[in-house]
Write a protein that holds these residues in place. Structure first.
Motif, PDB file in Angstrom:
ATOM      1  N   ALA A  80       0.811  -1.226   0.000  1.00 49.34           N
ATOM      2  CA  ALA A  80       0.000   0.000   0.000  1.00 49.34           C
ATOM      3  C   ALA A  80       0.837   1.266   0.000  1.00 49.34           C
ATOM      4  CB  ALA A  80      -0.934   0.006   1.205  1.00 49.34           C
ATOM      5  N   THR A  81       2.156   1.141  -0.055  1.00 50.40           N
ATOM      6  CA  THR A  81       3.013   2.299   0.182  1.00 50.40           C
ATOM      7  C   THR A  81       3.575   2.944  -1.085  1.00 50.40           C
ATOM      8  OG1 THR A  81       4.927   0.838   0.491  1.00 50.40           O
ATOM      9  CG2 THR A  81       3.692   1.480   2.465  1.00 50.40           C
ATOM     10  N   ASN A  82       3.162   2.479  -2.261  1.00 49.78           N
ATOM     11  CA  ASN A  82       3.643   3.064  -3.511  1.00 49.78           C
ATOM     12  C   ASN A  82       2.489   3.789  -4.199  1.00 49.78           C
ATOM     13  OD1 ASN A  82       4.591   3.681  -6.068  1.00 49.78           O
ATOM     14  ND2 ASN A  82       5.690   1.753  -6.321  1.00 49.78           N
ATOM     15  N   PRO A  83       2.288   5.083  -3.905  1.00 47.25           N
ATOM     16  CA  PRO A  83       1.126   5.792  -4.463  1.00 47.25           C
ATOM     17  C   PRO A  83       1.148   5.886  -5.980  1.00 47.25           C
ATOM     18  CG  PRO A  83       2.634   7.330  -3.395  1.00 47.25           C
ATOM     19  CD  PRO A  83       3.092   5.951  -3.036  1.00 47.25           C
ATOM     20  N   THR A  84       2.331   5.934  -6.576  1.00 48.95           N
ATOM     21  CA  THR A  84       2.400   6.002  -8.038  1.00 48.95           C
ATOM     22  C   THR A  84       1.825   4.745  -8.662  1.00 48.95           C
ATOM     23  OG1 THR A  84       4.388   7.376  -7.904  1.00 48.95           O
ATOM     24  CG2 THR A  84       3.941   6.302 -10.007  1.00 48.95           C
ATOM     25  N   ALA A  85       2.250   3.586  -8.154  1.00 47.18           N
ATOM     26  CA  ALA A  85       1.732   2.326  -8.688  1.00 47.18           C
ATOM     27  C   ALA A  85       0.248   2.173  -8.397  1.00 47.18           C
ATOM     28  CB  ALA A  85       2.517   1.152  -8.094  1.00 47.18           C
ATOM     29  N   ILE A  86      -0.155   2.495  -7.180  1.00 51.68           N
ATOM     30  CA  ILE A  86      -1.556   2.300  -6.787  1.00 51.68           C
ATOM     31  C   ILE A  86      -2.481   3.174  -7.629  1.00 51.68           C
ATOM     32  CG2 ILE A  86      -3.219   2.741  -4.937  1.00 51.68           C
ATOM     33  CD1 ILE A  86      -1.118   1.737  -2.979  1.00 51.68           C
ATOM     34  N   THR A  87      -2.132   4.453  -7.801  1.00 52.84           N
ATOM     35  CA  THR A  87      -2.998   5.330  -8.590  1.00 52.84           C
ATOM     36  C   THR A  87      -2.979   4.950 -10.064  1.00 52.84           C
ATOM     37  OG1 THR A  87      -1.173   6.946  -8.704  1.00 52.84           O
ATOM     38  CG2 THR A  87      -2.855   7.272  -6.992  1.00 52.84           C
ATOM     39  N   ALA A  88      -1.859   4.442 -10.555  1.00 54.67           N
ATOM     40  CA  ALA A  88      -1.800   3.997 -11.947  1.00 54.67           C
ATOM     41  C   ALA A  88      -2.704   2.786 -12.166  1.00 54.67           C
ATOM     42  CB  ALA A  88      -0.366   3.667 -12.338  1.00 54.67           C
ATOM     43  N   PHE A  89      -2.608   1.796 -11.279  1.00 55.82           N
ATOM     44  CA  PHE A  89      -3.453   0.607 -11.413  1.00 55.82           C
ATOM     45  C   PHE A  89      -4.932   0.982 -11.288  1.00 55.82           C
ATOM     46  CE2 PHE A  89       0.311  -1.868  -9.477  1.00 55.82           C
ATOM     47  CZ  PHE A  89       0.853  -2.062 -10.730  1.00 55.82           C
ATOM     48  N   ALA A  90      -5.247   1.847 -10.327  1.00 55.50           N
ATOM     49  CA  ALA A  90      -6.639   2.238 -10.111  1.00 55.50           C
ATOM     50  C   ALA A  90      -7.175   3.037 -11.286  1.00 55.50           C
ATOM     51  CB  ALA A  90      -6.750   3.049  -8.826  1.00 55.50           C
ATOM     52  N   SER A  91      -6.317   3.874 -11.878  1.00 60.38           N
ATOM     53  CA  SER A  91      -6.747   4.692 -13.015  1.00 60.38           C
ATOM     54  C   SER A  91      -6.903   3.880 -14.285  1.00 60.38           C
ATOM     55  CB  SER A  91      -5.745   5.822 -13.238  1.00 60.38           C
ATOM     56  OG  SER A  91      -6.072   6.573 -14.385  1.00 60.38           O
ATOM     57  N   ASP A  92      -5.942   3.002 -14.547  1.00 58.48           N
ATOM     58  CA  ASP A  92      -5.965   2.223 -15.785  1.00 58.48           C
ATOM     59  C   ASP A  92      -6.951   1.068 -15.744  1.00 58.48           C
ATOM     60  OD1 ASP A  92      -4.018   3.888 -16.741  1.00 58.48           O
ATOM     61  OD2 ASP A  92      -2.363   2.509 -16.339  1.00 58.48           O
ATOM     62  N   ASN A  93      -7.162   0.511 -14.571  1.00 55.05           N
ATOM     63  CA  ASN A  93      -8.028  -0.654 -14.450  1.00 55.05           C
ATOM     64  C   ASN A  93      -9.103  -0.413 -13.396  1.00 55.05           C
ATOM     65  OD1 ASN A  93      -6.509  -2.818 -16.176  1.00 55.05           O
ATOM     66  ND2 ASN A  93      -4.914  -1.855 -14.942  1.00 55.05           N
ATOM     67  N   SER A  94      -8.812  -0.777 -12.169  1.00 53.94           N
ATOM     68  CA  SER A  94      -9.779  -0.636 -11.090  1.00 53.94           C
ATOM     69  C   SER A  94      -9.041  -0.632  -9.758  1.00 53.94           C
ATOM     70  CB  SER A  94     -10.780  -1.794 -11.127  1.00 53.94           C
ATOM     71  OG  SER A  94     -11.493  -1.907  -9.910  1.00 53.94           O
ATOM     72  N   PHE A  95      -9.635   0.022  -8.757  1.00 55.46           N
ATOM     73  CA  PHE A  95      -9.049  -0.009  -7.417  1.00 55.46           C
ATOM     74  C   PHE A  95      -8.937  -1.443  -6.913  1.00 55.46           C
ATOM     75  CE2 PHE A  95      -9.239   0.255  -2.747  1.00 55.46           C
ATOM     76  CZ  PHE A  95      -8.210   1.153  -2.506  1.00 55.46           C
ATOM     77  N   ASN A  96      -9.801  -2.308  -7.418  1.00 53.20           N
ATOM     78  CA  ASN A  96      -9.759  -3.711  -7.008  1.00 53.20           C
ATOM     79  C   ASN A  96      -8.469  -4.401  -7.428  1.00 53.20           C
ATOM     80  OD1 ASN A  96     -12.324  -3.476  -5.918  1.00 53.20           O
ATOM     81  ND2 ASN A  96     -13.328  -4.198  -7.782  1.00 53.20           N
ATOM     82  N   ASP A  97      -7.732  -3.803  -8.373  1.00 54.55           N
ATOM     83  CA  ASP A  97      -6.525  -4.430  -8.910  1.00 54.55           C
ATOM     84  C   ASP A  97      -5.240  -3.969  -8.241  1.00 54.55           C
ATOM     85  OD1 ASP A  97      -8.074  -5.746 -10.843  1.00 54.55           O
ATOM     86  OD2 ASP A  97      -7.926  -4.056 -12.237  1.00 54.55           O
ATOM     87  N   ILE A  98      -5.329  -3.042  -7.279  1.00 57.71           N
ATOM     88  CA  ILE A  98      -4.098  -2.391  -6.797  1.00 57.71           C
ATOM     89  C   ILE A  98      -3.134  -3.362  -6.126  1.00 57.71           C
ATOM     90  CG2 ILE A  98      -5.219  -0.148  -6.540  1.00 57.71           C
ATOM     91  CD1 ILE A  98      -5.241  -0.640  -3.495  1.00 57.71           C
TER      92      ILE A  98
END
Length: 206
Positions: free
Chosen positions: A90-108
């Motif tokens: 949960a500590t990489n905001p760049t990766a988390i926001t990219a995954f959530a933006s490109d796919n879904s928050f469920n994929d983070i």
């Protein structure tokens, strides 16, 4: 206001009551969780001895508990010793926001597990309800990567227990209060780290 103000006294009594509820919850859960914590520590120790990783995930306050575990493993717990390969997802905001933006928050978490996880690694989850979709997908991704799953849950366990297989382990705090569940999870984390260090490095010198 003075120290003897009736409103202050009532609030102080409330604080004491909360402390008592916390102690009671930990005592009730401690007896139930002790055997599972031993098994959980053995799963992690076996992974570390074979140079595998520990990936940890949770949402909200559970993400904070996940970071506590990773810090204790990667840095130190009660003694100086080599660090272990542990990562808080949960500590990489760049990766988390990219995954959530490109796919879904469920994929983070599942996306990171598919990228980082390997056979023999361990996924540790923290959740009070056992129902978040991103953690459910994380379990599926861990199984795809042939990883073991250790799930700290609460209440009735939610949906996650039904997803676990024979290589996995649930540690449930069967109480309703979200705050008490978080407290039990944090204490359980400290117990887990103590057991890991004890098995790998022996008893601490007094």
């Amino acid at each position: 206001m003075t120290d003897h103000d009736p409103e202050n006294l009532a609030l102080e009594e409330r604080v004491i009551e909360l402390f008592h509820k916390s102690v009671e919850a930990k005592m009730v859960c401690g007896e139930e969780l002790a055997p599972a914590l031993v098994v959980a520590s053995q799963i992690v120790v076996n992974a570390l001895l074979h140079e595998h990783k520990v990936l940890v995930a949770g949402n909200g306050i559970s993400a904070a508990n996940a970071q506590v575990l990773v810090n204790a493993l990667a840095n130190r717990f009660e003694r100086e010793r080599p660090g272990f390969a542990a990562y808080a997802l949960a500590t990489n905001p760049t990766a988390i926001t990219a995954f959530a933006s490109d796919n879904s928050f469920n994929d983070i978490y599942s996306k990171q597990i598919m990228a980082l996880g390997q056979s023999g690694d361990v996924l540790v989850l923290f959740t009070t309800s056992g129902n978040p979709s991103n953690l459910i997908q994380a379990v599926a991704a861990a199984h795809d990567r042939e990883m073991s799953v250790i799930a700290f849950t609460g209440r009735d366990g939610g949906n996650i227990p039904a997803l676990l297989d024979s290589h996995d382990l649930e540690l449930r705090a069967p109480i309703d209060s979200r705050s008490r569940i978080h407290e039990v999870h944090l204490l359980s984390t400290f117990c887990l780290c103590d057991l890991i260090d004890h098995q790998l490095f022996g008893p601490m010198e007094e």
